[in-house]
Design a protein around this motif. Sequence first.
Motif, PDB file in Angstrom:
ATOM      1  N   SER A   1       0.846  -1.183   0.000  1.00  0.00           N
ATOM      2  CA  SER A   1       0.000   0.000   0.000  1.00  0.00           C
ATOM      3  C   SER A   1       0.880   1.232   0.000  1.00  0.00           C
ATOM      4  N   ALA A   2       0.315   2.353  -0.536  1.00  0.00           N
ATOM      5  CA  ALA A   2       1.043   3.616  -0.463  1.00  0.00           C
ATOM      6  C   ALA A   2       1.083   4.125   0.967  1.00  0.00           C
ATOM      7  N   ASP A   3       0.244   3.583   1.803  1.00  0.00           N
ATOM      8  CA  ASP A   3       0.173   4.033   3.191  1.00  0.00           C
ATOM      9  C   ASP A   3       0.037   2.830   4.125  1.00  0.00           C
ATOM     10  N   PRO A   4       1.099   2.044   4.290  1.00  0.00           N
ATOM     11  CA  PRO A   4       1.011   0.871   5.164  1.00  0.00           C
ATOM     12  C   PRO A   4       0.897   1.291   6.620  1.00  0.00           C
ATOM     13  N   HIS A   5       0.294   0.428   7.430  1.00  0.00           N
ATOM     14  CA  HIS A   5       0.232   0.662   8.867  1.00  0.00           C
ATOM     15  C   HIS A   5       1.580   0.391   9.533  1.00  0.00           C
ATOM     16  N   ILE A   6       2.315  -0.574   8.965  1.00  0.00           N
ATOM     17  CA  ILE A   6       3.563  -1.031   9.576  1.00  0.00           C
ATOM     18  C   ILE A   6       4.619  -1.212   8.497  1.00  0.00           C
ATOM     19  N   VAL A   7       5.835  -0.764   8.769  1.00  0.00           N
ATOM     20  CA  VAL A   7       7.000  -1.029   7.932  1.00  0.00           C
ATOM     21  C   VAL A   7       7.936  -1.922   8.737  1.00  0.00           C
ATOM     22  N   VAL A   8       8.387  -3.009   8.122  1.00  0.00           N
ATOM     23  CA  VAL A   8       9.304  -3.935   8.795  1.00  0.00           C
ATOM     24  C   VAL A   8      10.638  -3.941   8.055  1.00  0.00           C
ATOM     25  N   LEU A   9      11.690  -3.517   8.735  1.00  0.00           N
ATOM     26  CA  LEU A   9      13.032  -3.513   8.175  1.00  0.00           C
ATOM     27  C   LEU A   9      13.706  -4.848   8.459  1.00  0.00           C
ATOM     28  N   VAL A  10      14.193  -5.512   7.405  1.00  0.00           N
ATOM     29  CA  VAL A  10      14.909  -6.777   7.559  1.00  0.00           C
ATOM     30  C   VAL A  10      16.210  -6.689   6.781  1.00  0.00           C
ATOM     31  N   GLU A  11      17.150  -7.550   7.126  1.00  0.00           N
ATOM     32  CA  GLU A  11      18.484  -7.394   6.565  1.00  0.00           C
ATOM     33  C   GLU A  11      18.524  -7.662   5.065  1.00  0.00           C
ATOM     34  N   GLY A  12      17.884  -8.741   4.615  1.00  0.00           N
ATOM     35  CA  GLY A  12      17.993  -9.097   3.208  1.00  0.00           C
ATOM     36  C   GLY A  12      16.747  -9.768   2.663  1.00  0.00           C
ATOM     37  N   ARG A  13      16.850 -10.222   1.406  1.00  0.00           N
ATOM     38  CA  ARG A  13      15.695 -10.787   0.721  1.00  0.00           C
ATOM     39  C   ARG A  13      15.220 -12.101   1.340  1.00  0.00           C
ATOM     40  N   SER A  14      16.138 -12.891   1.865  1.00  0.00           N
ATOM     41  CA  SER A  14      15.720 -14.159   2.473  1.00  0.00           C
ATOM     42  C   SER A  14      14.924 -13.916   3.756  1.00  0.00           C
TER      43      SER A  14
ATOM     44  N   ASP B   1      19.568 -14.939  16.801  1.00  0.00           N
ATOM     45  CA  ASP B   1      20.809 -15.526  17.304  1.00  0.00           C
ATOM     46  C   ASP B   1      21.130 -16.788  16.489  1.00  0.00           C
ATOM     47  N   SER B   2      22.130 -16.766  15.625  1.00  0.00           N
ATOM     48  CA  SER B   2      22.979 -15.631  15.273  1.00  0.00           C
ATOM     49  C   SER B   2      22.411 -14.833  14.102  1.00  0.00           C
ATOM     50  N   ASP B   3      21.636 -15.498  13.241  1.00  0.00           N
ATOM     51  CA  ASP B   3      20.905 -14.797  12.192  1.00  0.00           C
ATOM     52  C   ASP B   3      19.616 -15.568  11.931  1.00  0.00           C
ATOM     53  N   LEU B   4      18.797 -15.084  11.014  1.00  0.00           N
ATOM     54  CA  LEU B   4      17.494 -15.711  10.810  1.00  0.00           C
ATOM     55  C   LEU B   4      17.624 -17.120  10.256  1.00  0.00           C
ATOM     56  N   GLU B   5      18.598 -17.354   9.351  1.00  0.00           N
ATOM     57  CA  GLU B   5      18.787 -18.704   8.822  1.00  0.00           C
ATOM     58  C   GLU B   5      19.102 -19.689   9.942  1.00  0.00           C
ATOM     59  N   ASP B   6      19.957 -19.268  10.863  1.00  0.00           N
ATOM     60  CA  ASP B   6      20.295 -20.134  11.989  1.00  0.00           C
ATOM     61  C   ASP B   6      19.069 -20.408  12.854  1.00  0.00           C
ATOM     62  N   GLU B   7      18.262 -19.380  13.085  1.00  0.00           N
ATOM     63  CA  GLU B   7      17.024 -19.552  13.854  1.00  0.00           C
ATOM     64  C   GLU B   7      16.099 -20.561  13.169  1.00  0.00           C
ATOM     65  N   LEU B   8      15.951 -20.441  11.856  1.00  0.00           N
ATOM     66  CA  LEU B   8      15.057 -21.336  11.121  1.00  0.00           C
ATOM     67  C   LEU B   8      15.563 -22.772  11.135  1.00  0.00           C
ATOM     68  N   ILE B   9      16.862 -22.953  10.938  1.00  0.00           N
ATOM     69  CA  ILE B   9      17.426 -24.303  10.923  1.00  0.00           C
ATOM     70  C   ILE B   9      17.234 -24.982  12.274  1.00  0.00           C
ATOM     71  N   ARG B  10      17.512 -24.240  13.362  1.00  0.00           N
ATOM     72  CA  ARG B  10      17.326 -24.833  14.686  1.00  0.00           C
ATOM     73  C   ARG B  10      15.852 -25.101  14.986  1.00  0.00           C
ATOM     74  N   ALA B  11      14.975 -24.249  14.467  1.00  0.00           N
ATOM     75  CA  ALA B  11      13.550 -24.387  14.759  1.00  0.00           C
ATOM     76  C   ALA B  11      12.941 -25.622  14.101  1.00  0.00           C
ATOM     77  N   VAL B  12      13.277 -25.868  12.846  1.00  0.00           N
ATOM     78  CA  VAL B  12      12.647 -26.990  12.135  1.00  0.00           C
ATOM     79  C   VAL B  12      13.457 -28.273  12.255  1.00  0.00           C
TER      80      VAL B  12
END
Length: 199
Positions: free
Chosen positions: A4-17, A102-113
């Motif tokens: 949207s041109a006027d989102p309620h929330i903007v989420v900043l993340v490090e990269g495309r993944s 901790d330490s990055d999102l990929e690490d979080e995902l790998i440990r989670a699943v």
Amino acid sequence: MPLSADPHIVVLVEGRSDAAAVAVLLKAHGLDGEGRVKLVPMGGVTNIARDLRTSREAHPEAVVLGLYDVAEERFVLGALRRSGVPLEAPVDLVDHGFFVCDSDLEDELIRAVGTAAVEDALDEMGHLDRFRTFQYQPEWRDRSLTDQLHRFAGSGSGRKVALAERLAVRLDAATTPPPLAGLLDRIAQHLATSTPTHP
């Protein structure tokens, strides 16, 4: 997801993944409708001051949240301070809408699943044979399976994004990593109390 041109929330993340994984979870939780949430892949956390400033300038009514890696906290602190947020040590950035991986999102995902699920996802992508070859490279042969998967995920063009999406799909309420769960909860809270932009 539609923006949207006027989102309620903007989420900043490090990269495309990171953006890909968050987008999957927003959809799964019904939080992606009508462009209410805009994801901004920063192309590296060192760009956070710029993207924080431009997001607030472009969407002054939106809440800005973020996801960052534990080793990069100093950049988040610096960006928030330069934007006028008064921060005094000790600082819990969750209070300001920024959630740490901790330490990055990929690490979080790998440990989670779990590693078996990651290998299953690689098999779906047709990359499992390549991963087996990678495992026998001298510099990686004696590393843990988690380390091998983490390195392999980022070593091919487009692989990191595709794998992040497939791992995010495998998450449920019990396995969603704390930073992602916290981010989703905060988004849901803000959307529940925000004023609709459409009649």
